[in-house]
Scaffold this motif. Structure first.
Motif, PDB file in Angstrom:
ATOM      1  N   ARG A 119       0.813  -1.223   0.000  1.00 23.01           N
ATOM      2  CA  ARG A 119       0.000   0.000   0.000  1.00 23.01           C
ATOM      3  C   ARG A 119       0.842   1.266   0.000  1.00 23.01           C
ATOM      4  O   ARG A 119       0.339   2.355  -0.259  1.00 23.01           O
ATOM      5  N   TYR A 120       2.145   1.135   0.312  1.00 24.18           N
ATOM      6  CA  TYR A 120       3.004   2.315   0.344  1.00 24.18           C
ATOM      7  C   TYR A 120       3.697   2.583  -1.001  1.00 24.18           C
ATOM      8  O   TYR A 120       4.223   3.678  -1.207  1.00 24.18           O
ATOM      9  N   VAL A 121       3.696   1.583  -1.872  1.00 22.10           N
ATOM     10  CA  VAL A 121       4.469   1.690  -3.113  1.00 22.10           C
ATOM     11  C   VAL A 121       4.008   2.859  -3.970  1.00 22.10           C
ATOM     12  O   VAL A 121       4.810   3.591  -4.548  1.00 22.10           O
ATOM     13  N   THR A 122       2.690   3.049  -4.049  1.00 22.77           N
ATOM     14  CA  THR A 122       2.156   4.088  -4.932  1.00 22.77           C
ATOM     15  C   THR A 122       1.894   5.404  -4.209  1.00 22.77           C
ATOM     16  O   THR A 122       1.267   6.309  -4.774  1.00 22.77           O
ATOM     17  N   LEU A 123       2.355   5.522  -2.965  1.00 23.00           N
ATOM     18  CA  LEU A 123       2.157   6.774  -2.228  1.00 23.00           C
ATOM     19  C   LEU A 123       3.204   7.804  -2.653  1.00 23.00           C
ATOM     20  O   LEU A 123       4.148   8.090  -1.925  1.00 23.00           O
ATOM     21  N   MET A 124       3.030   8.333  -3.816  1.00 23.43           N
ATOM     22  CA  MET A 124       3.915   9.392  -4.282  1.00 23.43           C
ATOM     23  C   MET A 124       3.082  10.432  -5.020  1.00 23.43           C
ATOM     24  O   MET A 124       2.017  10.123  -5.548  1.00 23.43           O
ATOM     25  N   PRO A 125       3.528  11.685  -5.021  1.00 20.74           N
ATOM     26  CA  PRO A 125       2.744  12.754  -5.653  1.00 20.74           C
ATOM     27  C   PRO A 125       2.483  12.485  -7.130  1.00 20.74           C
ATOM     28  O   PRO A 125       3.327  11.911  -7.826  1.00 20.74           O
ATOM     29  N   TYR A 126       1.322  12.934  -7.595  1.00 23.73           N
ATOM     30  CA  TYR A 126       0.974  12.719  -8.994  1.00 23.73           C
ATOM     31  C   TYR A 126       1.954  13.417  -9.922  1.00 23.73           C
ATOM     32  O   TYR A 126       2.230  12.927 -11.027  1.00 23.73           O
ATOM     33  N   THR A 127       2.492  14.566  -9.490  1.00 24.76           N
ATOM     34  CA  THR A 127       3.450  15.287 -10.340  1.00 24.76           C
ATOM     35  C   THR A 127       4.666  14.418 -10.650  1.00 24.76           C
ATOM     36  O   THR A 127       5.200  14.462 -11.761  1.00 24.76           O
ATOM     37  N   VAL A 128       5.091  13.614  -9.670  1.00 27.91           N
ATOM     38  CA  VAL A 128       6.241  12.731  -9.869  1.00 27.91           C
ATOM     39  C   VAL A 128       5.864  11.560 -10.768  1.00 27.91           C
ATOM     40  O   VAL A 128       6.595  11.211 -11.707  1.00 27.91           O
ATOM     41  N   VAL A 129       4.704  10.945 -10.486  1.00 28.91           N
ATOM     42  CA  VAL A 129       4.234   9.826 -11.318  1.00 28.91           C
ATOM     43  C   VAL A 129       4.081  10.276 -12.761  1.00 28.91           C
ATOM     44  O   VAL A 129       4.544   9.617 -13.702  1.00 28.91           O
ATOM     45  N   SER A 130       3.423  11.428 -12.956  1.00 29.57           N
ATOM     46  CA  SER A 130       3.224  11.958 -14.300  1.00 29.57           C
ATOM     47  C   SER A 130       4.559  12.242 -14.975  1.00 29.57           C
ATOM     48  O   SER A 130       4.753  11.922 -16.158  1.00 29.57           O
ATOM     49  N   GLY A 131       5.490  12.836 -14.231  1.00 31.56           N
ATOM     50  CA  GLY A 131       6.789  13.187 -14.792  1.00 31.56           C
ATOM     51  C   GLY A 131       7.575  11.988 -15.259  1.00 31.56           C
ATOM     52  O   GLY A 131       8.086  11.968 -16.396  1.00 31.56           O
ATOM     53  N   PHE A 132       7.678  10.947 -14.401  1.00 29.55           N
ATOM     54  CA  PHE A 132       8.517   9.832 -14.837  1.00 29.55           C
ATOM     55  C   PHE A 132       7.827   8.956 -15.876  1.00 29.55           C
ATOM     56  O   PHE A 132       8.478   8.365 -16.729  1.00 29.55           O
ATOM     57  N   SER A 134       5.842  10.210 -18.252  1.00 27.87           N
ATOM     58  CA  SER A 134       6.056  10.971 -19.490  1.00 27.87           C
ATOM     59  C   SER A 134       7.501  10.845 -19.958  1.00 27.87           C
ATOM     60  O   SER A 134       7.774  10.727 -21.152  1.00 27.87           O
ATOM     61  N   GLY A 135       8.435  10.858 -18.999  1.00 28.11           N
ATOM     62  CA  GLY A 135       9.847  10.682 -19.342  1.00 28.11           C
ATOM     63  C   GLY A 135      10.101   9.333 -19.983  1.00 28.11           C
ATOM     64  O   GLY A 135      10.850   9.221 -20.973  1.00 28.11           O
ATOM     65  N   ILE A 136       9.467   8.293 -19.453  1.00 20.88           N
ATOM     66  CA  ILE A 136       9.616   6.951 -20.027  1.00 20.88           C
ATOM     67  C   ILE A 136       9.045   6.917 -21.445  1.00 20.88           C
ATOM     68  O   ILE A 136       9.619   6.303 -22.351  1.00 20.88           O
ATOM     69  N   GLY A 137       7.908   7.590 -21.637  1.00 23.14           N
ATOM     70  CA  GLY A 137       7.334   7.653 -22.975  1.00 23.14           C
ATOM     71  C   GLY A 137       8.276   8.320 -23.964  1.00 23.14           C
ATOM     72  O   GLY A 137       8.443   7.852 -25.103  1.00 23.14           O
ATOM     73  N   ILE A 138       8.911   9.411 -23.542  1.00 22.43           N
ATOM     74  CA  ILE A 138       9.864  10.114 -24.407  1.00 22.43           C
ATOM     75  C   ILE A 138      11.057   9.223 -24.727  1.00 22.43           C
ATOM     76  O   ILE A 138      11.535   9.177 -25.869  1.00 22.43           O
ATOM     77  N   ILE A 139      11.559   8.498 -23.716  1.00 23.21           N
ATOM     78  CA  ILE A 139      12.687   7.581 -23.943  1.00 23.21           C
ATOM     79  C   ILE A 139      12.311   6.526 -24.986  1.00 23.21           C
ATOM     80  O   ILE A 139      13.082   6.219 -25.898  1.00 23.21           O
ATOM     81  N   LEU A 140      11.105   5.959 -24.822  1.00 26.35           N
ATOM     82  CA  LEU A 140      10.676   4.917 -25.752  1.00 26.35           C
ATOM     83  C   LEU A 140      10.587   5.459 -27.178  1.00 26.35           C
ATOM     84  O   LEU A 140      10.988   4.789 -28.140  1.00 26.35           O
ATOM     85  N   ILE A 385      13.014  15.594 -17.261  1.00 27.39           N
ATOM     86  CA  ILE A 385      14.396  15.807 -17.735  1.00 27.39           C
ATOM     87  C   ILE A 385      15.345  14.808 -17.085  1.00 27.39           C
ATOM     88  O   ILE A 385      16.199  14.207 -17.755  1.00 27.39           O
ATOM     89  N   LEU A 386      15.203  14.608 -15.770  1.00 32.28           N
ATOM     90  CA  LEU A 386      16.081  13.661 -15.072  1.00 32.28           C
ATOM     91  C   LEU A 386      15.843  12.236 -15.559  1.00 32.28           C
ATOM     92  O   LEU A 386      16.786  11.453 -15.704  1.00 32.28           O
ATOM     93  N   THR A 387      14.594  11.877 -15.814  1.00 35.41           N
ATOM     94  CA  THR A 387      14.277  10.528 -16.292  1.00 35.41           C
ATOM     95  C   THR A 387      14.907  10.272 -17.654  1.00 35.41           C
ATOM     96  O   THR A 387      15.496   9.215 -17.905  1.00 35.41           O
ATOM     97  N   VAL A 388      14.784  11.247 -18.545  1.00 34.10           N
ATOM     98  CA  VAL A 388      15.260  11.060 -19.914  1.00 34.10           C
ATOM     99  C   VAL A 388      16.779  11.096 -19.999  1.00 34.10           C
ATOM    100  O   VAL A 388      17.402  10.255 -20.665  1.00 34.10           O
ATOM    101  N   PHE A 389      17.395  12.052 -19.305  1.00 32.88           N
ATOM    102  CA  PHE A 389      18.822  12.283 -19.518  1.00 32.88           C
ATOM    103  C   PHE A 389      19.730  11.839 -18.372  1.00 32.88           C
ATOM    104  O   PHE A 389      20.946  11.843 -18.530  1.00 32.88           O
ATOM    105  N   VAL A 390      19.169  11.479 -17.220  1.00 37.18           N
ATOM    106  CA  VAL A 390      20.023  11.054 -16.104  1.00 37.18           C
ATOM    107  C   VAL A 390      19.709   9.609 -15.725  1.00 37.18           C
ATOM    108  O   VAL A 390      20.367   8.681 -16.173  1.00 37.18           O
ATOM    109  N   ASP A 391      18.676   9.418 -14.905  1.00 37.53           N
ATOM    110  CA  ASP A 391      18.386   8.070 -14.413  1.00 37.53           C
ATOM    111  C   ASP A 391      16.999   8.071 -13.795  1.00 37.53           C
ATOM    112  O   ASP A 391      16.592   9.048 -13.154  1.00 37.53           O
ATOM    113  N   LEU A 392      16.270   6.970 -13.972  1.00 40.59           N
ATOM    114  CA  LEU A 392      14.903   6.892 -13.466  1.00 40.59           C
ATOM    115  C   LEU A 392      14.851   6.993 -11.948  1.00 40.59           C
ATOM    116  O   LEU A 392      14.040   7.733 -11.384  1.00 40.59           O
ATOM    117  N   ILE A 393      15.703   6.240 -11.254  1.00 37.71           N
ATOM    118  CA  ILE A 393      15.651   6.219  -9.793  1.00 37.71           C
ATOM    119  C   ILE A 393      16.048   7.575  -9.221  1.00 37.71           C
ATOM    120  O   ILE A 393      15.500   8.031  -8.209  1.00 37.71           O
TER     121      ILE A 393
END
Length: 572
Positions: A119-132, A134-140, A385-393
């Motif tokens: 139940r704690y895995v998805t407890l993160m702000p939507y801005t972060v979920v949306s950002g990474f 979208s970043g994954i989509g851009i990478i793909l 930007i960090l997801t695409v050009f640096v690292d997902l984690i």
């Protein structure tokens, strides 16, 4: 809502039809993601079969369809490239290490489930979920640029592809690019009436392949999948490299956590469609078992797939039998029909994967984020930007940290407004008539320090600020009646305030400390600083005692409390 994951035959027709439909959708996606990852189409098929089967059998979301997904494929692409490079270009040895990472990721997921952290895995702000996402989509999208233009990937990941875009454009292969564009056109413009019966991915795969054979059959330069060996997958012995263990562990953590997020977010979607409630921890265990099996038999990692899950439910599925049916149908294809896929052009698969990348991008929030909140928009763009050009984690870690700091700041400001010092009945706090009268009669010699709401650590600054601004008084009443929670930092701030008041010869009362608040203060030894009758439950009682002290104070008569060394004026 009800929690259920029973496999029964009361919905046999719906489950079988849902599984068949999900299998049709899964075939082109599994091939596309297998090729995109660098492991090959067979690895995509094996991942779709194994992750799908075991996640359905042991998971906690009856209608969830699990298979290789866009986000998981992006991470797998990086892992495979990294492992092959570490072995000096030896593809076999590199893939063995990559599949071991998949097994390790599955173990991570099982541990999270066993420790009941689902139940704690998805407890993160939507801005972060949306950002990474979208970043994954851009990478793909970026990684599919080369095969979309009919060329081999230049290597070097996102940066390598971006740097080579001029060369890719200069060496474009027109025929393969035409096939890729045709595929995108079918995916975008396929009529909804047809899509109800034939998934657009399957239509695009079939039409693109037929066009390549009919109109360009004599063009040998068209790159195709090649024959997939029919039969059961071969066992891949887990391989470890001492020098790479830390890298493999980090990759496994990233892959495992992303798979958890991907699966549980899709489980929430399934809940909303079926009016049931999934078991998060059981689902993580099922996902882990599926990925372990996939890694052991040469399949890429997978997670809950939103598209397959929604179609599965919409076509009548209600139990895990649908996921098992889908996996078995794909297994039949792997055993007997895999050679038929050999003529599929790689450009067609690249276009399918590229369209998935476009769909993953959160276009809706991208358009509105700056209107909703400039800070939220900055967090989202920063994570992209960090997801695409640096690292997902790194992207997720920094994004969650910044978002939580901003949230804590807002909560602290709200809670700080509830820290009030009151010396008369005109201030903004609800007092009954008796309490107002007592406070007025104290003639500003009694200070009521009122706290309200959860006292998180940020509120300690407000407590210290109000303490510094306190006017001269003889009695301090600390009112905790409306405090449901007090953190350690705020508790220590309260302790400092009480000690400071005692050092200045003031009387101190604590009001309304109960439950966990009382336990926290007792463990800190704060109650030992005061006489027992100065710890009361009612504000009125504290005000009565305080009024007696300021009304009958005598400078000549004092009595010592032996337990604290605190002098209190004796009552006349």
């Amino acid at each position: 809502m009800q929690i259920t994951n029973q496999i029964h035959f009361r919905n046999l027709r719906g489950d079988i039809f849902g599984g068949m439909t999900a299998a049709i959708i899964a075939l082109p996606m599994a091939l596309a993601f297998g090729v995109a990852s660098g492991a090959g189409p067979a690895a995509g098929l094996y991942g779709a079969v194994l992750v799908g089967f075991f996640a359905a059998l042991f998971g906690g979301t009856p209608t969830l369809i699990s298979e290789p997904t866009g986000p998981m494929t992006v991470v797998m692409t990086s892992v495979i490239a990294q492992m092959i490079a570490s072995q000096g270009g030896d593809r076999t040895a590199g893939l063995a290490l990559a599949f071991t990472v998949v097994v390790m990721a599955g173990i991570v997921q099982i541990l999270l489930g066993v420790l009941k952290l689902g139940r704690y895995v998805t407890l993160m702000p939507y801005t972060v979920v949306s950002g990474f996402m979208s970043g994954i989509g851009i990478i793909l999208i970026i990684l599919q640029t080369a095969p979309f233009l009919g060329q081999k990937s230049p290597g070097g990941g996102v940066l390598g592809t971006v740097q080579n875009i001029p060369n890719l454009i200069a060496n474009i292969q027109p025929i393969e690019t035409i096939l890729a564009v045709l595929t995108i056109a079918i995916l975008v413009f396929s009529p909804k009436q047809i899509n109800k019966y034939i998934p657009p991915q399957l239509s695009a795969l079939a039409i693109g392949t037929v066009v390549s054979l009919v109109f360009f059959g004599n063009v040998e330069s068209i790159r195709r999948i090649g024959e997939i060996k029919a039969g059961l997958p071969q066992f891949v012995t887990p391989t470890f490299d001492a020098g790479l263990f830390q890298t493999m562990l980090i990759d496994a953590l990233v892959l495992g956590m992303l798979g958890c997020i991907d699966a549980l977010l899709t489980s929430v979607v399934a809940d909303s469609l079926t009016r049931t409630e999934h078991d998060s921890n059981k689902e993580l265990i099922g996902q882990g078992i599926g990925n372990i099996a996939s890694g052991l038999f040469g399949g890429i990692a997978g997670a809950g797939a939103t598209m397959g899950t929604v179609v599965n439910i919409q076509t009548g599925a209600r139990t895990a039998l649908s996921g098992l049916t889908r996996a078995l149908i794909l297994l039949v294809i792997v055993l007997w029909a895999a050679p038929l896929t050999s003529v599929i052009p790689l450009a067609v698969l690249a276009a399918i994967a590229l369209k998935v990348g476009i769909n993953i991008i959160d276009w809706s929030f991208l358009k509105r984020a700056h209107k909703v909140s400039p800070k939220a928009a900055l967090i989202m763009y920063g994570v992209i930007i960090l997801t695409v050009f640096v690292d997902l984690i790194v992207a997720v870690g920094i994004g969650v940290f910044v978002a939580n700091i901003l949230t804590i700041e807002r909560l602290t400001n709200l809670r700080s407004e509830e820290v009030k010092t009151i010396t008369d009945a005109d201030d903004a706090i609800i007092l009954n008539d008796v309490e107002k009268d007592l406070l007025d009669r104290a003639n500003n010699r009694v200070l009521l320090f009122h706290l309200e709401g959860p006292m998180i650590f940020g509120v300690s600054k407000a407590i210290a600020r109000e303490q510094t601004a306190m006017k001269d008084h003889d009695v301090l009443i600390l009112d905790l009646t409306d405090v449901p929670h007090i953190g350690v930092t705020s508790s220590l701030a309260v302790e400092n305030m009480i000690k400071d008041a005692l050092d200045k010869g003031r009387h101190v009362f604590i009001v309304g400390a109960k439950g966990k608040i009382k336990q926290r203060l007792q463990k800190l030894g704060i109650f030992n600083l005061l006489p027992p009758h100065h710890v009361v439950m009612e504000r009125e009682e504290a005000l009565k005692q305080a009024l007696s002290l300021v009304s009958y104070r005598s400078d000549d008569m004092t009595v010592d409390y032996p337990t604290t060394g605190y002098n209190e004026t004796a009552l006349g």
